[in-house]
Scaffold this motif. Structure first.
Motif, PDB file in Angstrom:
ATOM      1  N   LEU A  89       0.818  -1.219  -0.118  1.00 20.61           N
ATOM      2  CA  LEU A  89       0.209   0.065  -0.049  1.00 20.61           C
ATOM      3  C   LEU A  89       0.701   1.319  -0.101  1.00 20.61           C
ATOM      4  CD1 LEU A  89      -1.261  -2.149   2.255  1.00 20.61           C
ATOM      5  CD2 LEU A  89      -3.345  -0.595   1.954  1.00 20.61           C
ATOM      6  N   MET A  90       0.962   2.068  -1.093  1.00 19.05           N
ATOM      7  CA  MET A  90       1.566   3.186  -1.192  1.00 19.05           C
ATOM      8  C   MET A  90       0.994   4.392  -0.772  1.00 19.05           C
ATOM      9  SD  MET A  90       4.110   4.629  -4.168  1.00 19.05           S
ATOM     10  CE  MET A  90       2.619   5.242  -5.359  1.00 19.05           C
ATOM     11  N   PRO A  91       1.067   5.002   0.105  1.00 22.46           N
ATOM     12  CA  PRO A  91       0.425   6.316   0.603  1.00 22.46           C
ATOM     13  C   PRO A  91       0.518   7.536  -0.156  1.00 22.46           C
ATOM     14  CG  PRO A  91       2.115   6.070   2.205  1.00 22.46           C
ATOM     15  CD  PRO A  91       2.215   4.918   1.375  1.00 22.46           C
ATOM     16  N   THR A  92      -0.312   8.395  -0.016  1.00 29.96           N
ATOM     17  CA  THR A  92      -0.033   9.666  -0.914  1.00 29.96           C
ATOM     18  C   THR A  92      -0.716  10.878   0.112  1.00 29.96           C
ATOM     19  OG1 THR A  92      -2.146   9.594  -1.898  1.00 29.96           O
ATOM     20  CG2 THR A  92      -0.538   8.401  -3.003  1.00 29.96           C
ATOM     21  N   PRO A  93      -0.072  12.001  -0.026  1.00 33.63           N
ATOM     22  CA  PRO A  93      -0.456  13.174   0.841  1.00 33.63           C
ATOM     23  C   PRO A  93      -1.830  13.328   0.749  1.00 33.63           C
ATOM     24  CG  PRO A  93       1.535  13.578  -0.431  1.00 33.63           C
ATOM     25  CD  PRO A  93       0.974  12.516  -0.934  1.00 33.63           C
ATOM     26  N   SER A  94      -2.309  13.247  -0.579  1.00 28.11           N
ATOM     27  CA  SER A  94      -3.956  13.418  -0.972  1.00 28.11           C
ATOM     28  C   SER A  94      -4.065  12.928  -2.218  1.00 28.11           C
ATOM     29  CB  SER A  94      -4.467  14.930  -0.622  1.00 28.11           C
ATOM     30  OG  SER A  94      -3.813  15.736  -1.406  1.00 28.11           O
ATOM     31  N   GLY A  95      -5.318  12.580  -2.502  1.00 31.68           N
ATOM     32  CA  GLY A  95      -5.668  12.316  -4.042  1.00 31.68           C
ATOM     33  C   GLY A  95      -6.835  13.279  -4.258  1.00 31.68           C
ATOM     34  N   VAL A 105     -10.944  16.754  -3.399  1.00 30.36           N
ATOM     35  CA  VAL A 105      -9.360  16.290  -2.855  1.00 30.36           C
ATOM     36  C   VAL A 105      -9.696  15.508  -1.479  1.00 30.36           C
ATOM     37  CG1 VAL A 105      -7.312  17.319  -1.903  1.00 30.36           C
ATOM     38  CG2 VAL A 105      -8.562  18.717  -3.529  1.00 30.36           C
ATOM     39  N   GLU A 106      -9.074  14.463  -1.470  1.00 27.34           N
ATOM     40  CA  GLU A 106      -9.399  13.438  -0.220  1.00 27.34           C
ATOM     41  C   GLU A 106      -7.973  12.962   0.272  1.00 27.34           C
ATOM     42  OE1 GLU A 106     -12.071  12.967   1.045  1.00 27.34           O
ATOM     43  OE2 GLU A 106     -13.334  13.961  -0.589  1.00 27.34           O
ATOM     44  N   ASP A 107      -7.857  12.948   1.572  1.00 27.01           N
ATOM     45  CA  ASP A 107      -6.813  12.351   2.102  1.00 27.01           C
ATOM     46  C   ASP A 107      -7.268  10.835   2.259  1.00 27.01           C
ATOM     47  OD1 ASP A 107      -8.471  12.490   3.965  1.00 27.01           O
ATOM     48  OD2 ASP A 107      -7.360  13.354   5.660  1.00 27.01           O
ATOM     49  N   GLY A 108      -6.134   9.943   2.677  1.00 28.23           N
ATOM     50  CA  GLY A 108      -6.649   8.693   2.807  1.00 28.23           C
ATOM     51  C   GLY A 108      -6.557   7.738   1.438  1.00 28.23           C
ATOM     52  N   ARG A 159     -16.556   5.833 -14.809  1.00 30.93           N
ATOM     53  CA  ARG A 159     -15.103   6.190 -14.961  1.00 30.93           C
ATOM     54  C   ARG A 159     -14.772   7.529 -14.144  1.00 30.93           C
ATOM     55  NH1 ARG A 159     -11.468   2.937 -16.967  1.00 30.93           N
ATOM     56  NH2 ARG A 159     -10.545   4.505 -18.439  1.00 30.93           N
ATOM     57  N   VAL A 160     -13.787   7.593 -13.724  1.00 29.56           N
ATOM     58  CA  VAL A 160     -13.130   8.731 -12.794  1.00 29.56           C
ATOM     59  C   VAL A 160     -11.800   8.903 -13.140  1.00 29.56           C
ATOM     60  CG1 VAL A 160     -14.816   8.522 -10.998  1.00 29.56           C
ATOM     61  CG2 VAL A 160     -12.534   7.283 -10.784  1.00 29.56           C
ATOM     62  N   SER A 161     -11.152   9.949 -12.750  1.00 33.02           N
ATOM     63  CA  SER A 161      -9.657  10.249 -12.908  1.00 33.02           C
ATOM     64  C   SER A 161      -9.077  10.436 -11.110  1.00 33.02           C
ATOM     65  CB  SER A 161      -9.387  11.307 -13.694  1.00 33.02           C
ATOM     66  OG  SER A 161      -9.710  12.635 -13.243  1.00 33.02           O
ATOM     67  N   LEU A 162      -7.935   9.892 -11.364  1.00 36.52           N
ATOM     68  CA  LEU A 162      -7.226  10.190  -9.749  1.00 36.52           C
ATOM     69  C   LEU A 162      -6.157  10.525 -10.147  1.00 36.52           C
ATOM     70  CD1 LEU A 162      -7.145   9.651  -6.776  1.00 36.52           C
ATOM     71  CD2 LEU A 162      -6.474   7.556  -7.198  1.00 36.52           C
ATOM     72  N   SER A 163      -5.592  11.865  -9.281  1.00 33.42           N
ATOM     73  CA  SER A 163      -4.313  12.389  -9.491  1.00 33.42           C
ATOM     74  C   SER A 163      -3.669  12.269  -8.122  1.00 33.42           C
ATOM     75  CB  SER A 163      -4.335  13.595 -10.225  1.00 33.42           C
ATOM     76  OG  SER A 163      -4.847  14.608  -9.637  1.00 33.42           O
ATOM     77  N   SER A 164      -2.315  11.961  -7.932  1.00 29.60           N
ATOM     78  CA  SER A 164      -1.731  12.005  -6.757  1.00 29.60           C
ATOM     79  C   SER A 164      -0.277  11.891  -6.879  1.00 29.60           C
ATOM     80  CB  SER A 164      -2.214  11.093  -5.567  1.00 29.60           C
ATOM     81  OG  SER A 164      -1.470  11.182  -4.529  1.00 29.60           O
ATOM     82  N   GLN A 165       0.530  12.973  -6.589  1.00 32.00           N
ATOM     83  CA  GLN A 165       2.030  13.059  -6.902  1.00 32.00           C
ATOM     84  C   GLN A 165       2.216  12.934  -8.522  1.00 32.00           C
ATOM     85  OE1 GLN A 165       3.751  10.016  -4.355  1.00 32.00           O
ATOM     86  NE2 GLN A 165       3.785  11.251  -2.893  1.00 32.00           N
ATOM     87  N   GLY A 166       1.550  13.333  -9.467  1.00 25.71           N
ATOM     88  CA  GLY A 166       1.832  13.228 -10.785  1.00 25.71           C
ATOM     89  C   GLY A 166       0.356  13.518 -11.663  1.00 25.71           C
TER      90      GLY A 166
END
Length: 788
Positions: A89-95, A105-108, A159-166
């Motif tokens: 499981l690679m965490p991200t600051p937010s997605g 914008v969501e954490d977790g 269909r959705v798009s998710l961005s986090s660290q890129g």
């Protein structure tokens, strides 16, 4: 017989409403407090036990931080038997989840490998857990997030798009799962399948960026299993050429550097290394809570027994009359036991009701640890019921077995009276419970002050007036510097800088070695920052210079803190060291004043800043409240992504939120324990006044004034309070001093809290004495003596 016992109980209750209220309310407050504390402690000790066969779920991590790599996990699976499945499981600051141009914008947010639901099996509310994360581009969200974004609509298949660290990637929602319980180590909202490209890129032993868990085929003997894994990982490094002597010697010298393996249920209280997925708990505080709960129950029980036995001694004549009218001793015994038991059960019922109300109230006041349904904790409720039954029976034994044995003639002639020994034992109990309350009160004051210590302490930098804007998803693309220059044109912005995440995140660690003295090695805490970071954040430069902004010149430069400078001999400007993957020849160009990057239980260690043009976070020092709108408007000119920001000081203060919550909870329950003690003291004062009405009448006939009588009782009862203080204060001093030793940076054990608690307690007692004794002392002595 039951009817007679019940009538007798109700009549006695009606005749002695004040004592009944004190008894029931004291028990109710005590039971409610113990129930709430037990629920909190139960929740803390049962973290992650909701997982199916949690005994078989283990985490693999580095010895000093919670991450490891997928390469470690695959290597472990290949070389050690007994691993059934594993997940990364690679965490991200937010997605940022985008649906039809609307961004959320969501954490977790976690990127996970496909075996997540094999390691953590659960049924999905929507979708099939067996295939929900089997394909690249699949994504599962929690029930609360689904309701927030989609309402009652079924989102599966959208269909959705998710961005986090890129840049954003396209995903399909394949499932909706229940929200994790409050006592979960992993507090996710979004689980997105890791793409094959990302997994391939991260598949090396240096990419320690994920939480890795595995499910074993059976419950492991961790000591034996870690002995195996230590040998496996040590052998790999040994074969790669990292050799000193034979393998067994190498294994023993490197054992503490091998990956750490822990059961998931042990993580919350047993692990407190860097980069944990959620705040760790502390057994010490739970032990404090357990102690408070035991003392509160003890105080409530002492109160009840003390007042019940005191009241029962006034019923000696009633017992004599009952015996004359034909009551046998067995009937008297069962009657007194039944009355005492019923009163205790009233207290238990009121306590459970009070606890249910307090749970709702504490949820409203954002005590999230108490956001539970009381009916989920039936074993605890039944345990408190058992305690109430034992308390009731214990209090009923004195009148049931002692008073009932007196002959009617002795009692009716008035020859029965309480002995000095009984009064002494009652006073000893009062001193004991008041000492406990004062000890808890003093200790809780120091706990409150220490746990709030960080909010006012000099941190070594200025946390005020800093607006932190998230750019971890590369929202600004390659225009970071242009954006910064635009910000500096705003009158509401005084400075701006970029860094790899903010100072709120714990710093990364690396091993370093002095080039002048290879024997000098240490762990370095570090962060990547730009040339504007030091002035923007208000660090105090005490030697050397700041970065000059030239990446070519500064790439191998570092600014260190005082602690590192001292470890390297003091005069460190120009000195070089090997930071291995961060640079084999790093030169020290400046020294800043020590700053806090961990909690206050740890001393400040060697730390520093490396120069990098990392743009994950934008730190903006603002000069007025208008800056938020100004920065947001400027942000909108560069990107259509949501403006994700926070105030640094508010987020920093949240680091102490759990400590603040703990201190508030301790203060609340300590106050309740003091309240129970005062209830008992007030009840004892009332009993003594009632018992000595004849003495008061005689003194008044002989010329004593109301003031003189009040003074007499004040001196008599205040002695008990003073004795209690001198018993409790040394205990509080010792306990507080020992507890504060666990903090590297702590408050002083001063006399003021002791004096305030002692004077405050004595003052409250004097108020109670005056309030209760004044009406008795003002009564007409003729009426008093006639009734006697």
């Amino acid at each position: 017989m039951v009817k007679n016992h019940l009538l007798s109980f109700l009549r006695n209750l009606s005749r002695n409403k004040g004592y009944a209220f004190i008894n029931i309310s004291g028990l109710a407050v005590g039971f409610a407090s113990a129930l709430l504390i037990s629920i909190y402690v139960f929740q803390e000790y049962n973290f992650d036990r909701h997982h199916k066969e949690y005994e078989k779920i283990y985490r693999v991590s580095a010895p000093s931080f919670a991450f490891t790599s997928t390469a470690h996990m695959e290597y472990l699976e290949q070389n050690v038997s007994g691993i059934e499945s594993w997940v990364s499981l690679m965490p991200t600051p937010s997605g940022t989840l985008t649906i039809d141009q609307d961004g959320f914008v969501e954490d977790g947010t976690y990127y996970v490998t496909g075996d997540y639901f094999e390691v953590f099996p659960q049924e999905l509310l929507l979708g099939n857990s067996r295939v929900a994360l089997s394909d690249p581009g699949s994504l599962v969200i929690t029930e609360s997030l689904s309701k927030k974004i989609f309402g009652r609509e079924n989102p599966v298949g959208l269909r959705v798009s998710l961005s986090s660290q890129g840049p954003p990637d396209e995903y399909t929602i394949t499932g909706v799962m229940k929200d994790p319980p409050l006592n979960s180590y992993l507090r996710y909202k979004i689980l997105a399948r890791t793409s094959p490209e990302t997994r391939k890129h991260l598949h090396n032993f240096k990419s320690t960026v994920s939480y890795c868990f595995f499910r074993s085929q059976r419950r492991l003997n961790l000591q034996q299993f870690e002995a195996q894994t230590d040998q496996v990982f040590a052998k790999r490094r040994y074969d790669l050429g990292d050799r000193t002597g034979n393998f067994q010697e190498y294994l023993e010298t490197t054992r503490e550097h091998q990956p750490l393996i822990m059961n998931i249920a042990d993580l919350h209280l047993g692990s407190n290394i860097l980069f944990e997925a959620s705040p760790s708990g502390k057994r010490l505080y739970l032990q404090i809570f357990i102690g408070i709960a035991i003392f509160i129950i003890l105080l409530a029980g002492i109160n009840y027994v003390n007042l019940a036995t005191a009241q029962a001694s006034r019923r000696a004549k009633e017992i004599g009359v009952r015996k004359v009218l034909g009551s046998v001793r067995s009937s008297l015994v069962s009657g007194f036991l039944s009355e005492s038991l019923l009163l205790a059960l009233f207290g238990w019922t009121a306590g459970v009701f009070m606890a249910a109300v307090l749970l709702e109230l504490m949820t409203v006041l954002e005590f999230t640890a108490f956001n539970v349904n009381i009916l989920e904790f039936k074993p605890i409720i039944l345990t408190i019921l058992l305690v109430s039954i034992l308390t009731g029976l214990g209090a009923g034994m004195y009148p049931a077995f002692y008073l009932s044995r007196f002959s009617p003639a002795t009692v009716l002639k008035g020859n029965y009276s309480s002995t000095k020994e009984k009064s002494l034992s009652r006073n000893v109990l009062v001193v004991f419970q008041f000492s406990i309350s004062l000890t808890l009160a003093i200790f809780s004051i120091f706990i409150y002050r220490q746990l709030n210590y960080g909010l006012g302490k000099d941190l070594g930098f200025d946390k005020e007036q800093i607006l932190v804007v998230d750019n971890s998803k590369d929202q600004l693309e390659d225009r970071e510097q242009t954006f910064r220059e635009e910000l500096l044109q705003l009158s509401s912005v005084s400075n701006a800088s970029f860094s790899r995440y903010s100072m709120i995140d714990r710093l990364s660690t690396a091993s370093i070695q002095s080039l002048e003295d290879p024997e000098l090695q240490m762990r370095l805490y570090y962060k990547f920052v730009d040339a504007s970071f030091v002035p923007t954040m208000g660090f105090e430069m005490i030697q050397g210079r700041n970065f000059n902004g030239d990446l070519q010149d500064e790439f191998a430069s570092i600014i260190v803190n005082e602690s590192m400078a001292k470890k390297m001999g003091g005069d460190v400007l120009g000195k070089e060291f090997n930071a291995f993957f961060l640079g084999e020849k790093v030169r020290i160009v400046g020294v800043v004043k020590d700053f806090h990057y961990q909690d206050f239980s740890n001393e400040i260690g060697p730390a520093g800043f490396f120069y990098r043009e990392e743009g994950n976070q934008i730190n903006v020092r603002i000069s007025n409240a208008r800056a938020i709108n100004d920065v947001e408007e400027k942000w909108a000119e560069f990107t259509n992504q949501p403006f994700d920001f926070y105030f640094f000081d508010q987020r920093f203060n949240e680091l102490f939120k759990s400590e603040q919550t703990l201190s508030r909870i301790i203060a609340i329950f300590t106050s309740l324990s003091v309240f129970i003690a005062f209830l008992g003291f007030a009840g004892l004062i009332s009993y003594q006044l009632d018992r000595r009405m004849k003495e008061i009448g005689i003194r008044k006939v002989l010329g004593a004034s109301v003031i003189q009588i009040l003074r007499m009782f004040s001196i008599e009862f205040s002695r008990l309070a003073i004795v209690s203080f001198f018993v409790g204060a040394p205990i509080a001093w010792f306990v507080t001093s020992e507890w504060l030793k666990s903090f590297a940076y702590r408050i002083e054990v001063g006399l003021l809290p002791f004096l305030l608690t002692g004077v405050g307690g004595l003052s409250l007692i004097m108020i109670v004495i005056v309030f209760r004794a004044r009406s008795k002392a003002s009564a007409n002595p003729v009426e008093t003596l006639r009734s006697e």
